[in-house]
Scaffold this active site. Sequence first.
Site, mmCIF file in Angstrom:
data_model
loop_
_atom_site.group_PDB
_atom_site.id
_atom_site.type_symbol
_atom_site.label_atom_id
_atom_site.label_comp_id
_atom_site.label_asym_id
_atom_site.label_seq_id
_atom_site.Cartn_x
_atom_site.Cartn_y
_atom_site.Cartn_z
ATOM 1 N N LYS A 97 0.908 -1.219 0.001
ATOM 2 C CA LYS A 97 0.042 0.108 0.058
ATOM 3 C C LYS A 97 0.751 1.281 -0.210
ATOM 4 O O LYS A 97 0.649 2.343 -0.744
ATOM 5 C CB LYS A 97 -0.975 0.051 1.381
ATOM 6 C CG LYS A 97 -2.034 -1.320 1.182
ATOM 7 C CD LYS A 97 -2.738 -1.302 2.373
ATOM 8 C CE LYS A 97 -3.779 -2.469 2.271
ATOM 9 N NZ LYS A 97 -4.620 -2.699 3.377
ATOM 10 N N GLN B 117 -4.333 -1.700 9.863
ATOM 11 C CA GLN B 117 -4.354 -3.138 9.068
ATOM 12 C C GLN B 117 -5.106 -4.091 10.007
ATOM 13 O O GLN B 117 -4.564 -4.463 11.193
ATOM 14 C CB GLN B 117 -3.067 -3.351 8.826
ATOM 15 C CG GLN B 117 -2.900 -4.651 7.910
ATOM 16 C CD GLN B 117 -3.578 -4.344 6.438
ATOM 17 O OE1 GLN B 117 -3.462 -3.519 5.795
ATOM 18 N NE2 GLN B 117 -3.960 -5.619 5.935
ATOM 19 N N ASP C 296 -10.484 2.936 4.434
ATOM 20 C CA ASP C 296 -11.029 1.436 4.334
ATOM 21 C C ASP C 296 -12.424 1.452 4.087
ATOM 22 O O ASP C 296 -13.077 0.313 3.783
ATOM 23 C CB ASP C 296 -10.672 0.468 5.565
ATOM 24 C CG ASP C 296 -9.374 -0.201 5.365
ATOM 25 O OD1 ASP C 296 -9.066 -0.455 4.432
ATOM 26 O OD2 ASP C 296 -8.645 -0.306 6.214
#
Length: 299
Positions: free
Chosen positions: A58, A102, A125
């Site tokens: 990412k 995460q 997200d």
Amino acid sequence: MGLNACTFVGVNILDGKKCANALLEQIQKQTLEFDKKPHLAAVIVGNDPASKTYVAAKIRACERVGFSSSMVTLPEDYAQEKLLDKIKQLNEDKSIHGFIVQLPLPAHINPQKIILAIDPKKDVDGFHPQNIGKMTIGLPGLRPATPSGIIELLSFYNIKTEGKRCVVLGRSNIVGMPISIMLAQKSKPGNCTVTICHSRTKELSLITKTADILIVAMGKMEYIQANMIKKDAIVIDVGIHRETDPNTKRGYSLKGDVKFSEVAEKSSFITPVPGGVGPLTIASLLNNTLKAYKWQNKT
Ligand code: GUN
């Protein structure tokens, strides 16, 4: 029919890398116009090797499109309260436009509490209930990255979804639930008749065989075999697993939830692992960061 789908050895591959590259190029082009760059931060708690690999990918993608990025690496035993403080800091930091935590998190941390603490405007997200709610009723917001990536891929290959039977395997908040909602919506791609299957579903094969479009996000390596699908189905494999492989430099190879070699022959289109849904999750995350940046800067 996906006119752009690349065919090799008689298999139509839905090339996630190609689709992600096209999206990343658009993001990069827009980013060039900004004096101040969009900034994505990624929080990682603990030492899960797969999570470290994903977060590193990412961050690399941010560099590629010209975003600023930062990685917040915290130890495995980091207290939940301290993580909540960290999130508060990220929420308040005007130089950061979006951030992710995460998953999975260590067992002592409640992921729901963490997600609820994230400012929905920075929730790139798309996991916060406010964003999930907006998605569900079709309001603009930040959509979960992996389902958005799947939609992007179906759209890129011009796959017709209207009226199709779509079976989703897995009911996670990250993939199964949101993609089911998105594909059932009155949208393009969308207008599918969606069935969600999960660990308590009985006679799974009977249901998977009805699927024109099969989305597999069950987290079981190579579970879906050719005898479980309808001929010419479109198969989207969201799973990713490391299988020990001494013949590779890394010592492992990547596998999906689908037994690719045999399912590819029976399907009309299929995503590979790696190079399928994964790159699109990252591209969609950056797309969300760009959206968040624009809203915060009202450009
Ligand atoms: N773990 C697996 N997929 C994801 C994702 O899309 N976002 C975050 N934050 N964690 C994940």
